[in-house]
Design a protein around this motif. Structure first.
Motif, mmCIF file in Angstrom:
data_model
loop_
_atom_site.group_PDB
_atom_site.id
_atom_site.type_symbol
_atom_site.label_atom_id
_atom_site.label_comp_id
_atom_site.label_asym_id
_atom_site.label_seq_id
_atom_site.Cartn_x
_atom_site.Cartn_y
_atom_site.Cartn_z
ATOM 1 N N GLU A 12 1.122 -1.296 0.043
ATOM 2 C CA GLU A 12 -0.036 0.230 0.237
ATOM 3 C C GLU A 12 1.198 1.196 0.016
ATOM 4 O OE1 GLU A 12 -2.632 0.196 3.104
ATOM 5 O OE2 GLU A 12 -4.090 -1.551 2.429
ATOM 6 N N LYS A 13 0.097 2.362 -0.549
ATOM 7 C CA LYS A 13 0.790 3.816 -0.148
ATOM 8 C C LYS A 13 -0.539 4.545 0.175
ATOM 9 C CE LYS A 13 3.292 6.888 -2.757
ATOM 10 N NZ LYS A 13 4.302 7.184 -4.130
ATOM 11 N N ASP A 14 -0.515 5.384 1.131
ATOM 12 C CA ASP A 14 -0.698 5.856 1.064
ATOM 13 C C ASP A 14 -2.465 5.702 1.995
ATOM 14 O OD1 ASP A 14 1.234 8.467 1.960
ATOM 15 O OD2 ASP A 14 0.437 8.331 -0.262
ATOM 16 N N GLY A 15 -2.453 4.035 2.178
ATOM 17 C CA GLY A 15 -3.471 3.479 2.803
ATOM 18 C C GLY A 15 -4.232 2.810 1.299
ATOM 19 N N GLU A 16 -3.388 2.905 0.121
ATOM 20 C CA GLU A 16 -3.998 2.353 -1.086
ATOM 21 C C GLU A 16 -3.901 1.440 -2.096
ATOM 22 O OE1 GLU A 16 -7.126 6.381 -3.086
ATOM 23 O OE2 GLU A 16 -4.752 6.581 -3.308
ATOM 24 N N ARG A 60 -0.484 5.699 -7.996
ATOM 25 C CA ARG A 60 -0.053 5.340 -6.874
ATOM 26 C C ARG A 60 1.028 5.570 -6.680
ATOM 27 N NH1 ARG A 60 -4.380 1.152 -5.828
ATOM 28 N NH2 ARG A 60 -6.467 3.353 -5.094
#
Length: 109
Positions: A12-16, A60
């Protein structure tokens, strides 16, 4: 007592979500088929869904993962970028590490 340990791995990156097993399969199938459309069909997902996964991953990560050629007389196509190939390799290494931990834990249980 014998048991099985289950787990899921994703990045994930920043919750995505950037990468998970499904997205890894998509990238590998694009590499194999040379086409997003054929890859989507092989995996049983719509072209639109495959395209949205790719675009979200690229956004992302801030990098291109697939280079495409428009269709036409000779047909279009898609190839993975070097960045996509690196991402797959890193993800495979990570999954392999988790598999090792799982096997050790199950054999000690």
């Amino acid at each position: 007592m014998r048991y099985q340990i289950k787990y899921k791995v994703w990045l994930e990156k920043d919750g995505e979500i950037i990468m998970g097993l499904g997205r890894e399969k998509l990238l590998k199938e694009i590499q194999k088929q040379g086409s997003i459309s054929k890859a989507a069909k092989e995996l049983g997902i719509s072209y639109k869904k495959a395209w949205s996964f790719l675009k979200a991953m690229e956004k992302r990560l801030g990098t291109k993962l697939v280079e495409t050629k428009r269709g036409g007389e000779k047909g279009g196509g898609a190839v993975l970028t070097e960045e996509a190939q690196k991402l797959i390799k890193e993800f495979e290494k990570l999954v392999k590490r988790f598999e090792g931990v799982k096997k050790r834990a199950e054999s000690n249980g």
